[in-house]
Write an enzyme that holds these catalytic residues in place. Structure first.
Site, short mmCIF file in Angstrom:
data_model
loop_
_atom_site.label_atom_id
_atom_site.label_comp_id
_atom_site.label_asym_id
_atom_site.label_seq_id
_atom_site.Cartn_x
_atom_site.Cartn_y
_atom_site.Cartn_z
N ARG A 262 -42.23 6.14 8.89
CA ARG A 262 -43.53 5.91 8.25
C ARG A 262 -44.63 6.61 9.04
O ARG A 262 -44.68 6.51 10.25
CB ARG A 262 -43.81 4.41 8.17
CG ARG A 262 -42.78 3.71 7.32
CD ARG A 262 -43.08 2.25 7.10
NE ARG A 262 -41.98 1.65 6.33
CZ ARG A 262 -41.92 0.39 5.98
NH1 ARG A 262 -42.90 -0.44 6.31
NH2 ARG A 262 -40.90 -0.07 5.28
N ARG A 277 -45.31 -1.41 15.74
CA ARG A 277 -45.62 -0.45 14.67
C ARG A 277 -45.27 0.96 15.13
O ARG A 277 -45.99 1.55 15.93
CB ARG A 277 -47.10 -0.56 14.30
CG ARG A 277 -47.49 0.16 13.02
CD ARG A 277 -48.95 -0.10 12.67
NE ARG A 277 -49.21 -1.52 12.46
CZ ARG A 277 -49.02 -2.16 11.30
NH1 ARG A 277 -48.61 -1.49 10.25
NH2 ARG A 277 -49.25 -3.44 11.19
N GLU A 349 -44.95 -10.53 11.00
CA GLU A 349 -44.01 -10.17 9.93
C GLU A 349 -42.74 -9.54 10.49
O GLU A 349 -42.78 -8.63 11.31
CB GLU A 349 -44.68 -9.18 8.98
CG GLU A 349 -43.74 -8.69 7.90
CD GLU A 349 -44.36 -7.59 7.03
OE1 GLU A 349 -45.59 -7.41 7.08
OE2 GLU A 349 -43.60 -6.92 6.32
N SER A 352 -39.86 -8.84 4.58
CA SER A 352 -40.66 -8.93 3.37
C SER A 352 -39.67 -8.87 2.21
O SER A 352 -38.91 -7.92 2.11
CB SER A 352 -41.61 -7.74 3.35
OG SER A 352 -42.61 -7.91 2.40
N ARG A 391 -38.38 -5.26 15.39
CA ARG A 391 -39.20 -6.46 15.55
C ARG A 391 -38.34 -7.66 15.92
O ARG A 391 -38.83 -8.59 16.57
CB ARG A 391 -40.01 -6.72 14.29
CG ARG A 391 -41.11 -5.69 14.10
CD ARG A 391 -42.06 -6.03 12.98
NE ARG A 391 -43.09 -4.98 12.84
CZ ARG A 391 -44.07 -5.02 11.96
NH1 ARG A 391 -44.16 -6.04 11.10
NH2 ARG A 391 -44.97 -4.05 11.91
#
Length: 426
Positions: A262, A277, A349, A352, A391
């Site tokens: 990403r 991130r 998070e 999801s 994560r």
RNA sequence: GGAUGGGUGGCCGAGUGGUUGAAGGCACCGGUCUUGAAAACCGGCAGGCGUGCAAGCGUCUCGAGGGUUCGAAUCCCUCCCCAUCCGCCA
């Protein structure tokens, strides 16, 4: 992508959905285009009908030797021809305009999704597990990892720049262990089929899951025109693109462990430190191709599959339902699973899980044939992280940290780590 | 990178200018037969769009777009995709 007929019949519902997403209503514009298009189609088809009839007559006249009638008809058809060509072009233009609008609008939230501007409006669904108490000040994962000498951002920056990491030794192995553990759980116990998909895909694939056309700026693209997948949702969901699947093989459940790429274009300054991130991270993804009548149930099931990973790792977490302002483009409803991070003293998070209805199925043209009726219906698609591996590692480091700087290995992972019970400085 | 061969309905596969939206087979659905099932036999079975309360009617679609022609799955051009062989390479 939406069903035009449905918009025609439910313009106010359609606009309400957009308003919930904080977008202006679009139905008037869409319906005007649609009406225009249909008028053109009707006119065009009329001309085509006349042409087809005349062509047949020409054939008859010619075969009966009536050259004069044939020639008269040929002249007539010549006029129709330009009319038809113009009509076709106009129809194409209107259809494209319509498609451009439709493919750039987000999915309609389900009725039970909280309406709100952003994450402030998300609702807590449940909390599981107790945040651990420490007799010392809890460190953040990057402090722990760097102190162990197993997490190296400087070297990563030398290789690739910001938002990358080099993991070493037991942490590198922990990454592999987590992936193996998650895949084993989802395949052996939850019936997901393990897939090893391509990490480079083309436009049509990215369009199918709705990364394109709107989110091109968030994606990495190779010079040859391939896209690096931002999530395995993309290849896994597109496995059934343009397929007609058997109704009784639904739901199809797929899982894959892949890297995700990403650009994080809109995240400048956010989570700049550590592994939270990154431009590249790995994730075990869950995808279901479901029967429309069962997709909501499947959504709950998928979420619980992801939760089970955290339960077995004994990591405290909470499940929230995202508000209309925080939900992704393709989703009708999304549960986020947030894991407790002692170093940050907050939930973050880690998964999801979204149900997309037929939104992606329409883009992919994935349908199933209804038993005992011959009509075709679009499938429903769902996707969820099960879980984000990086994560998860962060969560383990922070929740299992010890005062001496070492980190205990969650019991369930020990078989995957050569029975190691503790990660220590090397 | 070089050289060939291909892209037809859910699947396989015929079809090189005139009712071909497309033979045949498989799958699927309905029926006959059977105690039941299988087999066999009979029948049905592409999708999109438009129009209509509906039955239906019309139209488009044989990878995509354009062209030739009265008429194109069939001929021509451009593009996309796939396969095979050679070269290179994990």
């Amino acid at each position: 992508m939406f069903d035009l007929k449905w918009i025609r019949e439910n313009p106010e519902k359609f606009d309400n959905a957009l308003v919930k997403r904080h977008l202006p209503p679009h139905s008037a514009e869409i319906l005007a285009l649609d009406e225009d298009r249909r008028a053109h189609v009707a006119k065009l088809q009329e001309a085509q009908t006349r042409r087809n009839a005349a062509s047949k007559e020409i054939g008859r006249a010619k075969s009966s030797g009536d050259e004069k009638t044939a020639q008269a008809l040929i002249d007539e058809v010549a006029d129709l021809k330009t009319e038809i060509q113009d009509g076709e072009e106009e129809e194409r233009r209107l259809s494209e305009a319509l498609n451009d609008i439709l493919s750039s609008l987000p999915n309609r939230p389900l009725d039970d999704v909280p309406v709100g501007k952003d994450e402030e409006a998300n609702l807590l669904v449940r909390q599981v597990g107790e945040p651990p108490e420490f007799a010392f000040e809890a460190k953040q994962h990057f402090e722990i990892g760097e102190a162990l000498g197993l997490m190296d951002f400087e070297t990563a920056a030398k290789l690739s720049g910001a938002r990358f990491v080099v993991l070493k030794g037991l942490l590198a192995r922990l990454e592999r262990a987590l992936a193996a553990f998650m895949l084993d759980l989802h395949t052996d116990e939850f019936g997901y089929r393990e897939i090893a998909p391509p990490f480079l895909v083309r436009d049509a694939t990215m369009f199918g899951t709705a990364q394109l056309p709107k989110f091109a700026d968030d994606q990495f693209r190779t010079e040859d025109g391939f896209w690096l997948i931002p999530t395995a949702e993309v290849p896994l969901t597109n496995l059934v693109r343009e397929n007609i699947v058997d109704e009784d093989e639904l739901p199809l459940r797929f899982t894959a462990y892949t890297p995700c790429f990403r650009l994080e274009a809109g995240a400048a300054g956010k989570d700049t430190r550590g592994m939270i991130r990154q431009h590249q991270f790995s994730k075990v993804e869950l995808v279901s191709i479901a029967h429309p009548d069962q997709s909501l149930e499947e959504h709950e099931r998928m979420t619980s599959c992801a939760e089970e990973v955290l339960k077995r790792l004994k990591l405290p977490y909470q499940v929230i339902v995202l508000s209309t302002g925080d939900m992704g483009f393709a989703a009708r409803k999304t549960y986020d699973i947030e894991v407790w991070l002692p170093g940050q003293n907050m939930y973050r998070e880690i998964s999801s899980c979204s149900v997309c209805g037929d939104f992606q199925a329409r883009r992919m043209n994935t349908r199933f044939r209804v038993k005992d009726a011959k009509d075709l219906r679009f499938v429903h698609t769902l996707n969820g992280s099960g879980l984000a591996v990086g994560r998860t590692m962060v969560a383990i480091l922070e929740n299992y940290q010890q005062e001496d700087g070492s980190v205990l290995v969650p019991e369930i992972l020990r078989p995957y780590l050569g029975s190691a019970e503790r990660i220590t400085a090397s």
